[in-house]
Write a protein that holds these residues in place. Structure first.
Motif, PDB file in Angstrom:
ATOM      1  N   UNK A 328       1.720 -18.421 -13.811  1.00  0.00           N
ATOM      2  CA  UNK A 328       1.876 -17.380 -14.840  1.00  0.00           C
ATOM      3  C   UNK A 328       3.321 -17.161 -15.272  1.00  0.00           C
ATOM      4  N   UNK A 329       4.273 -17.686 -14.528  1.00  0.00           N
ATOM      5  CA  UNK A 329       5.678 -17.566 -14.887  1.00  0.00           C
ATOM      6  C   UNK A 329       6.218 -16.160 -14.683  1.00  0.00           C
ATOM      7  N   UNK A 330       7.390 -15.899 -15.289  1.00  0.00           N
ATOM      8  CA  UNK A 330       7.999 -14.579 -15.189  1.00  0.00           C
ATOM      9  C   UNK A 330       8.430 -14.235 -13.773  1.00  0.00           C
ATOM     10  N   UNK A 331       8.382 -12.945 -13.481  1.00  0.00           N
ATOM     11  CA  UNK A 331       8.859 -12.436 -12.192  1.00  0.00           C
ATOM     12  C   UNK A 331       7.714 -11.754 -11.454  1.00  0.00           C
ATOM     13  N   UNK A 332       7.881 -11.671 -10.157  1.00  0.00           N
ATOM     14  CA  UNK A 332       6.916 -10.938  -9.343  1.00  0.00           C
ATOM     15  C   UNK A 332       7.663 -10.344  -8.160  1.00  0.00           C
ATOM     16  N   UNK A 333       7.554  -9.029  -8.047  1.00  0.00           N
ATOM     17  CA  UNK A 333       8.119  -8.353  -6.878  1.00  0.00           C
ATOM     18  C   UNK A 333       6.966  -8.000  -5.958  1.00  0.00           C
ATOM     19  N   UNK A 334       6.878  -8.702  -4.842  1.00  0.00           N
ATOM     20  CA  UNK A 334       5.842  -8.363  -3.866  1.00  0.00           C
ATOM     21  C   UNK A 334       6.429  -7.327  -2.919  1.00  0.00           C
ATOM     22  N   UNK A 335       5.798  -6.173  -2.906  1.00  0.00           N
ATOM     23  CA  UNK A 335       6.356  -5.037  -2.163  1.00  0.00           C
ATOM     24  C   UNK A 335       5.307  -4.559  -1.154  1.00  0.00           C
ATOM     25  N   UNK A 336       5.092  -5.399  -0.158  1.00  0.00           N
ATOM     26  CA  UNK A 336       4.114  -5.092   0.881  1.00  0.00           C
ATOM     27  C   UNK A 336       4.634  -3.968   1.774  1.00  0.00           C
ATOM     28  N   UNK A 337       3.815  -3.635   2.769  1.00  0.00           N
ATOM     29  CA  UNK A 337       4.152  -2.522   3.666  1.00  0.00           C
ATOM     30  C   UNK A 337       5.585  -2.586   4.199  1.00  0.00           C
ATOM     31  N   UNK A 338       6.030  -3.796   4.529  1.00  0.00           N
ATOM     32  CA  UNK A 338       7.314  -3.920   5.218  1.00  0.00           C
ATOM     33  C   UNK A 338       8.509  -3.805   4.271  1.00  0.00           C
ATOM     34  N   UNK A 339       8.265  -3.782   2.960  1.00  0.00           N
ATOM     35  CA  UNK A 339       9.387  -3.631   2.023  1.00  0.00           C
ATOM     36  C   UNK A 339       9.838  -2.170   2.019  1.00  0.00           C
ATOM     37  N   UNK A 340      11.084  -1.924   2.421  1.00  0.00           N
ATOM     38  CA  UNK A 340      11.521  -0.524   2.436  1.00  0.00           C
ATOM     39  C   UNK A 340      11.727   0.018   1.015  1.00  0.00           C
ATOM     40  N   UNK A 341      11.624   1.323   0.892  1.00  0.00           N
ATOM     41  CA  UNK A 341      11.864   1.995  -0.388  1.00  0.00           C
ATOM     42  C   UNK A 341      13.212   1.559  -0.971  1.00  0.00           C
ATOM     43  N   UNK A 342      14.178   1.423  -0.096  1.00  0.00           N
ATOM     44  CA  UNK A 342      15.526   1.046  -0.516  1.00  0.00           C
ATOM     45  C   UNK A 342      15.520  -0.299  -1.259  1.00  0.00           C
ATOM     46  N   UNK A 343      14.646  -1.208  -0.847  1.00  0.00           N
ATOM     47  CA  UNK A 343      14.566  -2.509  -1.507  1.00  0.00           C
ATOM     48  C   UNK A 343      14.110  -2.360  -2.954  1.00  0.00           C
ATOM     49  N   UNK A 344      13.141  -1.490  -3.173  1.00  0.00           N
ATOM     50  CA  UNK A 344      12.625  -1.287  -4.531  1.00  0.00           C
ATOM     51  C   UNK A 344      13.671  -0.560  -5.380  1.00  0.00           C
ATOM     52  N   UNK A 345      14.342   0.419  -4.752  1.00  0.00           N
ATOM     53  CA  UNK A 345      15.393   1.142  -5.484  1.00  0.00           C
ATOM     54  C   UNK A 345      16.498   0.183  -5.909  1.00  0.00           C
ATOM     55  N   UNK A 346      16.858  -0.707  -5.016  1.00  0.00           N
ATOM     56  CA  UNK A 346      17.913  -1.686  -5.322  1.00  0.00           C
ATOM     57  C   UNK A 346      17.469  -2.585  -6.470  1.00  0.00           C
ATOM     58  N   UNK A 347      16.197  -2.983  -6.457  1.00  0.00           N
ATOM     59  CA  UNK A 347      15.683  -3.853  -7.521  1.00  0.00           C
ATOM     60  C   UNK A 347      15.709  -3.126  -8.870  1.00  0.00           C
ATOM     61  N   UNK A 348      15.241  -1.901  -8.904  1.00  0.00           N
ATOM     62  CA  UNK A 348      15.198  -1.166 -10.163  1.00  0.00           C
ATOM     63  C   UNK A 348      16.621  -0.953 -10.699  1.00  0.00           C
ATOM     64  N   UNK A 349      17.539  -0.625  -9.808  1.00  0.00           N
ATOM     65  CA  UNK A 349      18.941  -0.440 -10.238  1.00  0.00           C
ATOM     66  C   UNK A 349      19.476  -1.741 -10.823  1.00  0.00           C
ATOM     67  N   UNK A 350      19.142  -2.846 -10.197  1.00  0.00           N
ATOM     68  CA  UNK A 350      19.606  -4.149 -10.699  1.00  0.00           C
ATOM     69  C   UNK A 350      18.975  -4.463 -12.055  1.00  0.00           C
TER      70      UNK A 350
END
Ligand code: PMP
Length: 359
Positions: A328-350
């Motif tokens: 399908x191309x593009x991007x995919x952020x897999x944010x399973x249980x072990x992904x900390x909130x901080x990881x998602x915050x860092x991604x959104x900021x980026x």
């Protein structure tokens, strides 16, 4: 230094789980050996496996009349083993087609039975889950198969289909243990462990006991659910180390407050990303809002020529494995249980910063 790992699977594990596995690597609980080196029939490993099963039963509130199997082969093997174990004297199975993983299941099942596609979201390019009212269910089908979270397309059932007398079989590989489910609504649940339940090599099968008498005579013993249920998954050597790692993940999950507590966190993590995606024209998220996956957030840069710059910058900022599946191309952020909130915050900021730079 550890990165924020957005891989779809094998995926990030809780750091404390890895640290504990490392600490116990050479000498598990004074036995003088690694779990890898233990006989699967010894009392130490039997104890480990019994605890892993008990914790999984607690986490998912699995009713007494269900068996839990720890098998090898992965979800792809189960795609064949579901018809083998479920057809009995029937020849038809119902399948809902919601994307790449459904299609794989369907292709495999066709080797064993007549597959009826009772509903499909192909008309939306697999960006939605078809409403139950449109399903053309067959009362004579041996079972109804669904994939409850399409890892590649990034869509997820936010509801449980009612299929009456016909047992519901679900591939939950990419969202098991991420949300509360009512196991009693399913005949069979299966999942590869390498996303939310540990490491590759272990396949979980949760099956209602009254369905255990339907296997075709050709079903291999190692994959014969009834035989495996009777033998505590030890018809063959089970994937012992992967079972042990799953056990550490389950203990970690219980310490987080269990599945209901992690589900709240997962809702918040997914909302952080989708809320931003809803405000921008620079990126687009193809999944229909009500069917968006909380685990696999798929998005595209409107200008695909910026994809490689996006990925390069992300890597420099400590975020890896954001490239979407080649189908399908593009991007995919897999944010399973072990992904900390901080990881998602860092991604959104980026993502915001990248948009400002190139938008
Ligand atoms: N089903 C789903 C929903 C998946 O995400 C995957 C793996 N990404 C599979 C099946 C296949 O699993 P395995 O490679 O472990 O057989």
């Amino acid at each position: 230094m550890r990165v924020f790992n957005f891989s779809a699977g094998p995926a990030a594990l809780p750091e404390s789980v890895l640290a504990q596995a490392a600490a116990e690597m050479l000498d598990w609980h004074g036995t003088g050996m690694s779990v890898m080196e233990m006989s699967h029939r010894g009392k130490e490993f039997m104890g480990i496996q019994a605890k892993v099963e008990a914790d999984l039963r607690t986490l998912l509130a699995i009713p007494e009349d269900y068996s839990v199997l720890f098998l090898q082969g992965g979800a792809i093997a189960e795609n064949a083993l579901v018809p083998m174990n479920m057809l009995g004297r029937r020849t038809i199975a119902d399948y809902v087609n919601t994307g790449e993983w459904s299609k794989k299941s369907i292709r495999e099942a066709r080797k064993y039975c007549t597959v009826k596609i009772v509903a499909s979201s192909e008309d939306t390019n697999f960006t939605s889950i078809p409403a139950l009212g449109t399903w053309q269910l067959d009362r004579n089908a041996a079972y109804v198969h669904i994939c409850t979270n399409e890892t590649i397309g990034g869509i997820e059932y936010q509801w449980t289909p009612e299929t009456g007398e016909v047992p519901l079989v679900a591939d939950m590989s990419s969202h098991i243990l991420s949300r509360v489910i009512d196991v009693a609504k399913y005949g069979v649940i299966y999942a590869g462990a390498q996303k939310n339940a540990g490491t590759a090599g272990l396949t979980l099968v949760i099956v209602r006991n009254d369905l255990l008498d339907r296997a075709l005579p050709i079903t291999p013993s190692a994959f014969h659910w009834q035989e495996q249920a009777a033998a505590d998954s030890m018809v063959n050597t089970p994937p012992t180390y992967a079972i042990y790692i799953a056990g550490l993940v389950f203990e970690w999950l219980l310490a987080q407050g269990g599945v209901a507590a992690i589900e709240k966190k997962n809702i918040a993590k997914a909302a952080l990303l989708y809320d931003y995606l809803d405000t921008t024209q620079f990126y687009r998220a193809p999944a229909r809002k009500m069917d968006r996956s909380r685990m696999n957030v798929r998005f595209h840069l409107q200008d695909e020529s910026l994809d490689s710059a996006f990925l390069r910058g992300a890597k420099e900022a400590g975020m890896d494995q954001l490239k979407g599946h080649r189908a399908v191309g593009g991007m995919r952020a897999s944010i399973y249980n072990a992904m900390p909130f901080e990881g998602v915050r860092t991604l959104v900021a980026y993502m915001k910063q990248f948009e400002q730079q190139y938008g």
